[in-house]
Every structure is written in C-alpha cells, then in structure tokens.
Scaffold this motif. Structure first.
Motif, short mmCIF file in Angstrom:
data_model
loop_
_atom_site.label_atom_id
_atom_site.label_comp_id
_atom_site.label_asym_id
_atom_site.label_seq_id
_atom_site.Cartn_x
_atom_site.Cartn_y
_atom_site.Cartn_z
N MET A 148 54.45 34.91 30.41
CA MET A 148 53.92 35.38 29.13
C MET A 148 52.78 36.37 29.33
SD MET A 148 54.10 32.09 26.55
CE MET A 148 53.44 30.86 27.68
N ARG A 149 52.00 36.19 30.37
CA ARG A 149 50.94 37.15 30.69
C ARG A 149 51.53 38.53 30.96
NH1 ARG A 149 49.32 39.56 35.20
NH2 ARG A 149 47.11 40.20 35.39
N LEU A 150 52.57 38.57 31.78
CA LEU A 150 53.20 39.85 32.10
C LEU A 150 53.84 40.47 30.87
CD1 LEU A 150 53.92 41.91 34.26
CD2 LEU A 150 55.99 40.58 34.76
N GLY A 151 54.45 39.64 30.01
CA GLY A 151 55.04 40.16 28.78
C GLY A 151 54.00 40.79 27.87
N PHE A 152 52.83 40.16 27.77
CA PHE A 152 51.75 40.72 26.95
C PHE A 152 51.27 42.05 27.52
CE2 PHE A 152 47.25 41.31 26.10
CZ PHE A 152 47.19 41.15 24.72
N GLU A 181 59.97 41.94 38.52
CA GLU A 181 59.47 40.75 37.82
C GLU A 181 60.18 40.55 36.49
OE1 GLU A 181 57.42 38.59 39.06
OE2 GLU A 181 57.05 39.74 40.90
N LEU A 182 60.20 39.29 36.05
CA LEU A 182 60.79 38.94 34.76
C LEU A 182 59.82 39.32 33.64
CD1 LEU A 182 63.07 37.44 33.18
CD2 LEU A 182 61.68 35.37 33.44
N VAL A 183 60.30 40.09 32.67
CA VAL A 183 59.47 40.55 31.56
C VAL A 183 60.09 40.08 30.25
CG1 VAL A 183 58.46 42.53 30.38
CG2 VAL A 183 58.73 42.58 32.87
N VAL A 184 59.29 39.35 29.46
CA VAL A 184 59.74 38.91 28.14
C VAL A 184 59.22 39.88 27.09
CG1 VAL A 184 59.86 36.49 28.80
CG2 VAL A 184 57.72 37.41 27.90
N ALA A 205 46.67 28.83 22.12
CA ALA A 205 45.83 29.82 22.78
C ALA A 205 46.65 30.89 23.48
CB ALA A 205 44.90 29.13 23.78
N ILE A 206 47.79 30.52 24.04
CA ILE A 206 48.59 31.51 24.78
C ILE A 206 49.79 32.00 23.98
CG2 ILE A 206 49.94 29.69 25.95
CD1 ILE A 206 50.01 31.56 28.41
N VAL A 207 50.46 31.11 23.24
CA VAL A 207 51.68 31.51 22.53
C VAL A 207 51.35 32.42 21.34
CG1 VAL A 207 53.70 30.66 21.27
CG2 VAL A 207 52.88 29.43 23.27
N SER A 208 50.16 32.26 20.74
CA SER A 208 49.81 33.09 19.60
C SER A 208 49.73 34.57 19.96
CB SER A 208 48.46 32.64 19.01
OG SER A 208 47.42 32.77 19.97
N HIS A 209 49.63 34.89 21.26
CA HIS A 209 49.58 36.29 21.70
C HIS A 209 50.97 36.85 22.02
CE1 HIS A 209 45.28 35.87 21.79
NE2 HIS A 209 45.36 34.85 22.61
N MET A 210 51.99 36.07 21.72
CA MET A 210 53.35 36.56 21.91
C MET A 210 53.88 37.25 20.66
SD MET A 210 54.14 35.96 25.06
CE MET A 210 52.42 36.39 25.38
N GLY A 211 52.97 37.74 19.84
CA GLY A 211 53.37 38.49 18.66
C GLY A 211 53.38 39.98 18.93
N THR A 212 53.59 40.76 17.89
CA THR A 212 53.71 42.21 18.02
C THR A 212 52.37 42.87 18.27
OG1 THR A 212 55.61 42.14 16.54
CG2 THR A 212 54.60 44.29 16.91
N SER A 213 51.29 42.34 17.70
CA SER A 213 49.98 42.97 17.79
C SER A 213 49.05 42.16 18.67
CB SER A 213 49.38 43.11 16.38
OG SER A 213 49.27 41.84 15.76
N PHE A 214 47.88 42.76 18.95
CA PHE A 214 46.86 42.06 19.72
C PHE A 214 45.59 42.00 18.89
CE2 PHE A 214 46.74 46.52 20.98
CZ PHE A 214 45.42 46.85 20.75
N LYS A 215 44.64 41.16 19.32
CA LYS A 215 43.40 40.97 18.58
C LYS A 215 42.32 41.91 19.08
CE LYS A 215 44.48 36.14 17.61
NZ LYS A 215 44.02 34.72 17.65
N LYS A 216 41.34 42.16 18.23
CA LYS A 216 40.28 43.13 18.57
C LYS A 216 39.43 42.68 19.74
CE LYS A 216 36.91 41.32 15.25
NZ LYS A 216 36.05 41.64 14.10
N VAL A 217 39.44 41.36 20.06
CA VAL A 217 38.62 40.88 21.18
C VAL A 217 39.21 41.32 22.52
CG1 VAL A 217 37.68 38.89 19.96
CG2 VAL A 217 39.87 38.67 21.14
N ILE A 218 40.34 42.05 22.50
CA ILE A 218 40.88 42.59 23.74
C ILE A 218 39.91 43.60 24.35
CG2 ILE A 218 42.11 44.53 22.70
CD1 ILE A 218 44.42 43.98 24.62
N PHE A 219 39.06 44.20 23.50
CA PHE A 219 38.03 45.11 23.98
C PHE A 219 36.75 44.33 24.26
CE2 PHE A 219 40.69 47.68 21.10
CZ PHE A 219 41.11 48.65 22.00
N ASP A 220 35.95 44.85 25.17
CA ASP A 220 34.62 44.30 25.36
C ASP A 220 33.81 44.49 24.08
OD1 ASP A 220 35.25 43.62 27.92
OD2 ASP A 220 34.48 45.49 28.79
N GLU A 221 32.73 43.73 23.95
CA GLU A 221 31.95 43.75 22.71
C GLU A 221 31.41 45.14 22.40
OE1 GLU A 221 27.99 41.60 20.81
OE2 GLU A 221 28.98 40.77 22.57
#
Length: 497
Positions: free
Chosen positions: A249-253, A345-348, A424-440
């Motif tokens: 799932m990390r690689l897929g994200f 590698e396997l990519v989802v 915590a991990i499966v919620s990031h398997m959606g189409t978008s990402f959250k703003k906390v992906i950037f540093d503050e």
C-alpha cells in the motif's frame, strides 16, 4: 426566596436551609480559594501541554487540545444556563399525570401521594448546593401540580453532562494513543525500506508469487468473494496489517501521488494525518449532542434499549473493520484480475471507488460515532454507580449492565488496537491525499500563495468590471506570477513531483 424556603422547611418539621447570608465568611472564602486553585492549576496544565506540543511541532495535536478547550468552555456555558434557569424550571408546573409516562423508574404521582412526594423531592432539592436563589419548593404544590424538573434532577443532569464530555475526550485520546502505539512497528518496516537498495535488476514474477496476492487472492467467483469477506472479518482480530500489506500500500500511494520520490517517508505522513484526524474525533459535534438527547429519551423502564445501544457501536465497529480489511483484499483482486505476471514490484491502484459512496471520510465519521457511543455507555454506567448505586432500578437488569460494560470495553480496545491502525493506512488508498503530506512551513507557504493569487484575481476582475483600468487575460496571468512560491515551498513541492 431562600429564606421563604427555609421557613417552609422549618414548618414541615425539618431544619431550615442555611443560605449564603448566614454562612461564615471563612467557609465561603475557603471554598472559593480551593475552587480557584484547582481551576488555575488545570488551566496552567493545559497551557504547558500546548506549549510543549507547539515546541515539538505537533500542530494537529495542539489544535486537538484547542478543541478540548472549546468543549470545556461549552460545558461551562451549559453549567451557567442550568444555574440561571434553575429557578424558572421550578415555576413550570405540570399535571401529575404527565410525570407518569416514559419514566426510567416508576414513581407514583397519583392521588393523595402526589403532594407528599412533591414536597419530599422539593425539600431534597433545596438542600442541594445549587438550590440558592430558586423558586419556593411549594410553588407548584400550592397549585396541585408538580415542577417539570426538580432542583435535584438539574444537579444530577449537570454532573452527567460533565462526566460524558470528559469521558469522551479522555477515551478518544487513549484510543488514538493506543492506535499510534500499535503502529510503532510499522516504523521499522519504513526504516527497512529507506535503507534498502532498489537499483537491482527488475525480475518478472507471476502474480501468485507475491505474498500480498497469495494472502488475499484465493480465486474468482462468488464463492471466493464470500470467503474474502469472511477472511476480512476474522483478520481484524489478529495481525490486521502485515508487513506485505504495508509495503504494497505504501508503494501504491507513492506511485499514485509522488512517483518522483520513491524514498518518501510514508510512515511520518500517515502519523501526521492520524494526528490531524484526532482533532476531529475529540470534538462533540451537533449530531452527537442529538444522539445524546435520543439516548436519554429512550431510557424507559422495561424497554431495555441500552443493551441495544451498547451493541450498536460494537457491531458498527466490526462492520468498519471488515470493510477496511476488504479494501486491502480488493486491491489484491484488482491486480490479480488484470495481470498474470509483473515486472518489478507489485503496484496497487488506490481509488475512492473502494470506499462507501466513494467517500473515505465516512469511515472517520463512523469511528467518531462509535467512540462517542462508547464514551456515553461508560460515562452513564459510572455516573449511575456513583449517584444511585449498583442496585438502583435505573441501572436495569444486572446481567445486562455487566454485558453492556464488557461490550464497551471490548469495543474501545478493538478500536485502538485494530480498527484505528487499519484506518490510518487504508484511508490513504483513495484518489486524493491530505494536506499534511507537506511539511508545516511548506503547507503554510502554499496556502498563503494560493490565497494571495485568489485575491489578485478578484482585484483584477473587479477592476475590469468597473472599467477603470481594463486588464486583459495575459496581464492577469503576469500578475499571478509576480509573487512565486518561496524557496522552501518549491523545494517541498519538488520532493513530491
């Protein structure tokens, strides 16, 4: 009024209530001193905790602390309203027959017993601490009626609301801390990936050779789909997230959102996102207050509604955990159905279509409701235990009481150790990402840049509409680029693109 109440009580053969005007000043000062000291110590504790969170750059947790302060302020306002309108409620009188419906414990208000029962309840209410400044205890009795809510009931309701809010905040914080502690082992998996060398030759493998596919894909057809749901239900009780699940799932994200940065620290991003969600979970929203009112309404003797209310969050939690586990299974099925062999590698492929109504946020909403219902159940039990005792009729059947408490504790532990880490991990398997992906600092820079650009666009549009200084589209584009992102924003964005 208080003096009149004292005379009425004395006429009935009981000692008069001592009002503030007849209380020694040293007692009043001592009580106020203790209350002020406790309040100041609690305020300083929250202040120190906030400073530590800001110093350690835990902005989401700091905002969660501010949310807790808001809830405490709301509680203070509710407490003030209860005190201010306490006298008014004693003057709202109803017929005794009205009080005979929807009772948590049966009490006879009919016939000759009405006056005696009402006088007893009113006298008991006057003796409470909150009884100062209220209406006379016999105000409704003289009219042959009963007060809609006694002073004693107001005092107990006041305590219950406070206990419920504190229980919700504490249990939510404990659940999030348990979830973060459960994900600590994921940090070792992330460190192993960061230290690995991915420059080796890309081998072609059959999809069934990958452990992720082997563990989740058992074949096609309705039979195997049913087996997949059953396995998802059972897997949430043991090893909800394996190392193969995390790596895949990390690689897929990363391939979905930041393909140019294979060394992106997914674990840190995931924990920041979980901390950001905490400030939403710890609050008591309007719909939770509405649920509280409904719960109190259904607490009727003989209905045994609370045994079902305690079972609902447990069932809901199992459904949420099963759905999150099944999303991982669906990711494996999508790859196995499209490919026979894969190079490298396997990519989802993360997608919002995997979630209910294509909205990953619904899962957090359900978890929020579950935590509140559990907090309500636990707070209600201990409030009844301290106020009325275990043998009180309002407790209900003893077997049901123990079953409700056990179910609530199991739900709380299951949510902390299984459901929350899954979310915590499966919620990031959606189409978008959250703003906390950037540093503050990067996130703030991007937000300021976007806000300034919108302001310049709006100013240019107003100028063009007025006609004072016509501006063509090329000039507007040049104005937008006159203030590019700062260097830190550019560097932070480049790490993801």
């Amino acid at each position: 009024m208080a003096g009149g109440g004292g005379k009425a009580a004395a006429a009935g053969g009981e000692a008069p209530a001592i009002t503030l005007e007849h209380t020694p000043t040293w007692i009043v000062s001592a009580v106020c001193f203790v209350i002020v000291i406790i309040s100041l110590l609690f305020e300083r504790l929250l202040h120190r905790l906030g400073k530590r969170l800001k110093k350690s750059r835990k902005k989401p947790l700091y905002e969660g602390l501010l949310k807790v302060k808001e809830e405490l302020m709301l509680l203070g306002f509710i407490s003030l309203l209860l005190n201010v309108f306490q006298g008014l409620t004693q003057k709202i009188c109803v017929k005794a027959s009205v009080m005979d419906h929807l009772q948590p414990c049966k009490l006879d208000f009919s016939g000759a017993k009405t006056a005696k029962t009402t006088a007893h309840l009113a006298a008991a209410g006057v003796r409470r601490l909150l009884a100062g400044g209220g209406a006379k205890s016999d105000y409704c009795e003289k009219k042959g009626l009963v007060p809609i809510l006694s002073v004693e009931a107001i005092h107990q309701l006041h305590i219950f609301i406070f206990v419920l809010a504190v229980s919700h905040v504490v249990l939510s914080a404990v659940t999030v801390l348990l979830g973060i502690a459960q994900t600590r082992k994921w940090q070792h998996w992330e460190n192993k990936i960061q230290a690995s060398d991915e420059n080796g030759p890309q081998m072609i493998k059959h999809v069934q050779e990958f452990p992720f596919i082997k563990n989740h894909f058992k074949g096609h057809g309705k039979r195997w789909k049913t087996f997949g749901w059953l396995r998802s239900f059972l897997k949430q009780f043991y090893g909800s997230v394996t190392e193969e699940d995390y790596v895949t799932m990390r690689l897929g994200f990363i391939m979905k959102h930041c393909r140019g940065n294979p060394k992106f620290n997914f674990y840190k991003y995931m924990i920041r996102a979980l901390e950001d969600d905490f400030k939403k979970v710890v609050g008591i929203s309007w719909y939770l207050w509405a649920m509280l009112i409904i719960f109190l309404l259904l607490n009727v003797q003989g209905w045994y509604v609370y045994i079902w209310i305690s079972a609902v969050p447990f069932v809901m939690l199992l459904v949420v955990g099963t759905k999150l586990e099944h999303i991982i299974t669906e990711l494996a099925h999508q790859v196995a159905e499209k490919h026979t062999a894969i190079e490298g590698e396997l990519v989802v492929s993360p997608s919002d279509e995997l979630f209910w109504f294509h909205r990953p946020k619904i899962v957090l909403l359900l978890i929020h409701i579950v935590l509140f219902q559990n907090a309500f159940e636990i707070a209600f039990f201990f409030w009844l235990l301290v106020t009325y005792g275990f043998k009180s009729c309002i407790m209900g059947n003893k077997g049901y009481v123990i079953a409700r408490l056990v179910i609530s504790v199991i739900s709380q532990l299951l949510c902390g150790y299984s459901t929350l880490p899954l979310y915590a991990i499966v919620s990031h398997m959606g189409t978008s990402f959250k703003k906390v992906i950037f540093d503050e600092n990067v996130a703030e820079g991007l937000a300021n840049w976007a806000q300034n650009a919108r302001r310049r666009n709006a100013r240019a549009a107003r100028t063009q509409n007025v006609g004072d200084s016509p501006v063509d589209e090329s000039n507007v584009g040049e104005v937008q680029m006159t203030s590019p992102p700062t260097k830190s924003v550019q560097q932070g964005t480049a790490r993801l693109i």
